[in-house]
Design a protein around this motif. Structure first.
Motif, PDB file in Angstrom:
ATOM      1  N   GLU A   1       0.619  -1.001   0.099  1.00 32.42           N
ATOM      2  CA  GLU A   1       0.013  -0.029   0.420  1.00 32.42           C
ATOM      3  C   GLU A   1       0.886   1.080   0.124  1.00 32.42           C
ATOM      4  OE1 GLU A   1      -2.538   0.409   3.522  1.00 32.42           O
ATOM      5  OE2 GLU A   1      -1.006  -0.149   4.566  1.00 32.42           O
ATOM      6  N   PHE A   2       2.052   1.376   1.152  1.00 40.06           N
ATOM      7  CA  PHE A   2       2.898   2.224   0.512  1.00 40.06           C
ATOM      8  C   PHE A   2       3.418   2.683  -0.634  1.00 40.06           C
ATOM      9  CE2 PHE A   2       7.162   4.311   2.185  1.00 40.06           C
ATOM     10  CZ  PHE A   2       6.736   5.512   1.848  1.00 40.06           C
ATOM     11  N   ASP A   3       4.357   1.304  -1.309  1.00 42.95           N
ATOM     12  CA  ASP A   3       4.265   1.321  -2.740  1.00 42.95           C
ATOM     13  C   ASP A   3       3.078   2.345  -3.786  1.00 42.95           C
ATOM     14  OD1 ASP A   3       6.654   0.246  -2.714  1.00 42.95           O
ATOM     15  OD2 ASP A   3       5.929  -1.789  -2.611  1.00 42.95           O
ATOM     16  N   LEU A   4       1.560   1.828  -3.865  1.00 44.80           N
ATOM     17  CA  LEU A   4       0.876   2.312  -4.554  1.00 44.80           C
ATOM     18  C   LEU A   4       0.519   4.438  -4.239  1.00 44.80           C
ATOM     19  CD1 LEU A   4      -2.068  -0.624  -5.065  1.00 44.80           C
ATOM     20  CD2 LEU A   4       0.338  -0.112  -6.180  1.00 44.80           C
ATOM     21  N   TRP A   5       0.994   4.172  -2.644  1.00 42.23           N
ATOM     22  CA  TRP A   5       0.725   6.181  -2.530  1.00 42.23           C
ATOM     23  C   TRP A   5       1.674   6.413  -3.397  1.00 42.23           C
ATOM     24  CZ3 TRP A   5       3.626   9.342   0.410  1.00 42.23           C
ATOM     25  CH2 TRP A   5       2.205  10.402   0.852  1.00 42.23           C
ATOM     26  N   LEU A   6       3.202   6.488  -2.620  1.00 44.77           N
ATOM     27  CA  LEU A   6       4.552   6.581  -3.352  1.00 44.77           C
ATOM     28  C   LEU A   6       3.422   6.493  -4.869  1.00 44.77           C
ATOM     29  CD1 LEU A   6       7.304   5.136  -1.609  1.00 44.77           C
ATOM     30  CD2 LEU A   6       6.156   7.354  -0.989  1.00 44.77           C
ATOM     31  N   GLU A   7       3.396   6.086  -5.768  1.00 49.09           N
ATOM     32  CA  GLU A   7       3.056   6.060  -7.192  1.00 49.09           C
ATOM     33  C   GLU A   7       2.398   7.248  -7.112  1.00 49.09           C
ATOM     34  OE1 GLU A   7       3.396   4.499 -10.776  1.00 49.09           O
ATOM     35  OE2 GLU A   7       4.468   4.343  -9.209  1.00 49.09           O
ATOM     36  N   GLU A   8       0.922   7.312  -6.548  1.00 46.50           N
ATOM     37  CA  GLU A   8       0.159   8.593  -6.705  1.00 46.50           C
ATOM     38  C   GLU A   8       0.817  10.239  -6.477  1.00 46.50           C
ATOM     39  OE1 GLU A   8      -3.799   9.639  -4.244  1.00 46.50           O
ATOM     40  OE2 GLU A   8      -4.518   8.448  -5.880  1.00 46.50           O
ATOM     41  N   ASN A   9       1.405   9.954  -4.734  1.00 53.38           N
ATOM     42  CA  ASN A   9       1.980  11.375  -4.277  1.00 53.38           C
ATOM     43  C   ASN A   9       3.038  11.673  -5.214  1.00 53.38           C
ATOM     44  OD1 ASN A   9      -0.076  12.292  -2.443  1.00 53.38           O
ATOM     45  ND2 ASN A   9       0.191   9.342  -2.448  1.00 53.38           N
ATOM     46  N   TYR A  10       4.386  11.109  -5.570  1.00 54.10           N
ATOM     47  CA  TYR A  10       4.701  11.846  -5.833  1.00 54.10           C
ATOM     48  C   TYR A  10       5.649  10.863  -7.870  1.00 54.10           C
ATOM     49  CZ  TYR A  10       7.621  12.312  -1.178  1.00 54.10           C
ATOM     50  OH  TYR A  10       7.500  12.582  -0.008  1.00 54.10           O
ATOM     51  N   ARG A  11       5.248   9.820  -8.272  1.00 52.26           N
ATOM     52  CA  ARG A  11       5.774   9.026  -9.316  1.00 52.26           C
ATOM     53  C   ARG A  11       5.101  10.393 -10.596  1.00 52.26           C
ATOM     54  NH1 ARG A  11       5.901   4.625  -6.909  1.00 52.26           N
ATOM     55  NH2 ARG A  11       8.471   3.289  -6.191  1.00 52.26           N
ATOM     56  N   ASN A  12       3.352   9.790 -10.118  1.00 52.58           N
ATOM     57  CA  ASN A  12       2.466  10.093 -11.300  1.00 52.58           C
ATOM     58  C   ASN A  12       2.600  11.899 -10.908  1.00 52.58           C
ATOM     59  OD1 ASN A  12       1.923   7.573 -12.328  1.00 52.58           O
ATOM     60  ND2 ASN A  12       0.608   7.491 -11.022  1.00 52.58           N
ATOM     61  N   PRO A  13       2.659  12.333  -9.907  1.00 47.72           N
ATOM     62  CA  PRO A  13       2.674  13.892 -10.488  1.00 47.72           C
ATOM     63  C   PRO A  13       3.809  14.764 -10.298  1.00 47.72           C
ATOM     64  CG  PRO A  13       1.950  13.277  -8.298  1.00 47.72           C
ATOM     65  CD  PRO A  13       2.337  11.914  -8.416  1.00 47.72           C
TER      66      PRO A  13
ATOM     67  N   ILE B   1      -2.077  16.859  10.563  1.00 47.00           N
ATOM     68  CA  ILE B   1      -2.077  15.904   9.655  1.00 47.00           C
ATOM     69  C   ILE B   1      -1.485  14.568  10.136  1.00 47.00           C
ATOM     70  CG2 ILE B   1      -0.135  15.055   7.673  1.00 47.00           C
ATOM     71  CD1 ILE B   1      -1.944  18.531   6.739  1.00 47.00           C
ATOM     72  N   ASP B   2      -2.207  13.622   9.655  1.00 48.38           N
ATOM     73  CA  ASP B   2      -1.931  12.283   9.207  1.00 48.38           C
ATOM     74  C   ASP B   2      -0.323  11.040   8.736  1.00 48.38           C
ATOM     75  OD1 ASP B   2      -1.962   9.634  10.302  1.00 48.38           O
ATOM     76  OD2 ASP B   2      -3.728   9.130   9.711  1.00 48.38           O
TER      77      ASP B   2
ATOM     78  N   THR C   1      -4.432   6.369   2.419  1.00 44.19           N
ATOM     79  CA  THR C   1      -5.163   5.802   1.734  1.00 44.19           C
ATOM     80  C   THR C   1      -5.230   6.309   0.269  1.00 44.19           C
ATOM     81  OG1 THR C   1      -7.245   6.239   3.697  1.00 44.19           O
ATOM     82  CG2 THR C   1      -8.005   6.928   1.664  1.00 44.19           C
ATOM     83  N   LEU C   2      -4.975   5.894  -0.823  1.00 42.85           N
ATOM     84  CA  LEU C   2      -5.138   6.535  -2.600  1.00 42.85           C
ATOM     85  C   LEU C   2      -6.259   7.582  -2.488  1.00 42.85           C
ATOM     86  CD1 LEU C   2      -4.241   3.512  -3.781  1.00 42.85           C
ATOM     87  CD2 LEU C   2      -3.027   5.377  -3.351  1.00 42.85           C
ATOM     88  N   SER C   3      -5.668   8.315  -3.311  1.00 36.74           N
ATOM     89  CA  SER C   3      -7.405   9.628  -3.557  1.00 36.74           C
ATOM     90  C   SER C   3      -9.225   8.944  -4.323  1.00 36.74           C
ATOM     91  CB  SER C   3      -7.030  10.651  -5.076  1.00 36.74           C
ATOM     92  OG  SER C   3      -6.761   9.572  -5.477  1.00 36.74           O
ATOM     93  N   SER C   4      -8.727   7.992  -5.386  1.00 39.16           N
ATOM     94  CA  SER C   4      -9.799   6.945  -5.414  1.00 39.16           C
ATOM     95  C   SER C   4     -10.578   6.258  -4.473  1.00 39.16           C
ATOM     96  CB  SER C   4      -9.182   5.657  -6.682  1.00 39.16           C
ATOM     97  OG  SER C   4      -8.905   4.852  -5.107  1.00 39.16           O
ATOM     98  N   LYS C   5      -9.847   6.160  -3.440  1.00 41.33           N
ATOM     99  CA  LYS C   5     -10.808   5.151  -1.770  1.00 41.33           C
ATOM    100  C   LYS C   5     -11.261   6.428  -1.538  1.00 41.33           C
ATOM    101  CE  LYS C   5      -7.664   0.909  -1.726  1.00 41.33           C
ATOM    102  NZ  LYS C   5      -7.290  -0.287  -0.742  1.00 41.33           N
ATOM    103  N   LYS C   6     -10.919   7.431  -1.493  1.00 35.60           N
ATOM    104  CA  LYS C   6     -11.255   8.681  -0.715  1.00 35.60           C
ATOM    105  C   LYS C   6     -12.413   9.278  -0.727  1.00 35.60           C
ATOM    106  CE  LYS C   6      -7.140  10.534   1.944  1.00 35.60           C
ATOM    107  NZ  LYS C   6      -5.675  11.898   1.596  1.00 35.60           N
TER     108      LYS C   6
END
Length: 329
Positions: free
Chosen positions: A41-53, A315-316, A321-326
Motif C-alpha cells: 500500500e505504501f508503494d501504491l501511495w508513492l506512485e500516486e503522490n510522487y511518481r505520477n505528479p 496531518i496524519d 489512503t489513495l484518492s480513489s478510495k477517499k
C-alpha cells in the motif's frame, strides 16, 4: 559527480541492532530491496503522490548501489519511511507548489530520494544529515530517530537530540532544513548564485574547522548564520536559504541581535556580524526572486504554517489512503 554534503557536530554513536527483512508486512522492521517484490500500500501511495505528479522516485527499500560504501549504513524502517514521505511531501514539495507553482516543482525538484536508517558518521566525529548528488538525488539519513523526535523525546538510546523535546526544532534541524539546504544546492547547480555573495566574507571561510573553537561559538559575530555556513560559500548560501525559511521572524531577529558585534579576533572585519548576514540575505532574496520567482518570506510563511499543522497533529503521517478510495467514501 558533484556531491554536496550537510553534516553537523560530533556525537556519541549509539549501538544499533536492526533486523533486515524483505517482507513489508512486518512494518516495524527495516526493508531491504529485493527483485520482483509485490507492491504494497505504501508503494501504491508513492506512485500516486510522487511518481505520477512529479516523476520522483522515493526509495525507502535499502539498495547498496544507492548508498555510500565509505560509511556503515543501515536500512530505514517501513514505519519511519511512511512518515518521512508525508513530511517531505507536505513541508517541502507542496510548499514549492504553493509558492512557485507545480511546474517549477516538477522541473526543478530532485527526481530521487533515498532513505537510510543511521546518519553517516565521519572519522572526525561529525555526521552527515544529507547529501545532494548531481541535481537529481537527495539522501536523507537518520530515519531511526524520526519516531522518537515526533514523539517529543529528548533522546534515543545514547543519542541526545540537539533541541531536547522541541519537535519542530528537531524536525528542522535533522531533516526538513536539510532538504531545503540540499534543494538550494540543486538550484545553484542549475543557475549559480551571484558573485557578490562570495565577496561579503571572502576570507572568513574555515573549511573543516567550522565546528572547532573559536569558530563554533563566534559564527554569528563573524557574519554567518550557522557554524556550518563557515565551510565555504556554497554551504553559506544554502544555509542562508534553509535556515531563513524554516525559522520564525522572532527567531531570526534573536540571531541578528546576537550578531550585533564585530569579531574582535579579526582586525580586518570592519562590519558587525549582523550587517554581514543581512547583506548576504539581501543577495539571497534577490537571487531567489529574480532567478526562480520565489519570495523567501512567502516561502517561510508557508513552511511555518504547514509545520504547525504537523506539530499540532492536524496531518496524519500514516495515512496511505489513495484518492480513489477517499472519493468513494
Amino acid at each position: 559527480m558533484k556531491k554536496n554534503i550537510l553534516f553537523i557536530l560530533p556525537v556519541v554513536i549509539m549501538a544499533l541492532g536492526l533486523v533486515s527483512c524483505s517482507n513489508d508486512e512486518i512494518k516495524s522492521e527495516s526493508v531491504i530491496s529485493v527483485d520482483n517484490y509485490i507492491p504494497n500500500e505504501f508503494d501504491l501511495w508513492l506512485e500516486e503522490n510522487y511518481r505520477n505528479p512529479y516523476n520522483i522516485d522515493f526509495k525507502y527499500r535499502y539498495e547498496e548501489i544507492e548508498s555510500d560504501l565509505n560509511y556503515y549504513t543501515v536500512p530505514a524502517t517501513y514505519e519511519a519511511s511512511v512518515k518521512m514521505a508525508h513530511l517531505v511531501k507536505y513541508l517541502c514539495v507542496e510548499t514549492y507548489n504553493e509558492v512557485a507553482g507545480i511546474e517549477f516543482t516538477r522541473s526543478q525538484f530532485p527526481k530521487m530520494f533515498f532513505l537510510i536508517g543511521e546518519w553517516e558518521y565521519r572519522n572526525n566525529g561529525s555526521y552527515i544529515l544529507g547529501t545532494a548528488e548531481g541535481g537529481r538525488k537527495i539522501l536523507l539519513s537518520g530515519l531511526t530517530y524520526l519516531n522518537p523526535i515526533l514523539a517529543g523525546e529528548k533522546e534515543s538510546g545514547d543519542f541526545a537530540f540537539e533541541f531536547g523535546n522541541d519537535v519542530a526544532e528537531n524536525l528542522n534541524h535533522y531533516y526538513i532544513k536539510t532538504i531545503h539546504h540540499e534543494f538550494t544546492h540543486i538550484l545553484n547547480q542549475t543557475k549559480d548564485y551571484p558573485t557578490a555573495f562570495r565577496q561579503v566574507t571572502p576570507s572568513s571561510y574555515v573549511s573543516d574547522s567550522q565546528f572547532s573553537e573559536p569558530y563554533l561559538s563566534a559564527y554569528l559575530k563573524r557574519g554567518f548564520i550557522s557554524a556550518y555556513a563557515q565551510t565555504n560559500t556554497a554551504e553559506d548560501f544554502a544555509e542562508m536559504v534553509s535556515v531563513y525559511v524554516t525559522h520564525s521572524p522572532e527567531w531570526w531577529e534573536a540571531q541578528m541581535k546576537a550578531a550585533e558585534a564585530k569579531w574582535e579576533e579579526d582586525a580586518d572585519q570592519t562590519q558587525t556580524g549582523r550587517v554581514l548576514i543581512e547583506q548576504k540575505l539581501d543577495i539571497t532574496r534577490d537571487y531567489m526572486h529574480t532567478v526562480w520567482n520565489i519570495d523567501l518570506d512567502e516561502l517561510r510563511d508557508c513552511i511555518l504554517r504547514r509545520q504547525l499543522d504537523i506539530t499540532s497533529g492536524k496531518i496524519d503521517l500514516t495515512d496511505l489512503t489513495l484518492s480513489s478510495k477517499k472519493a468513494s467514501n
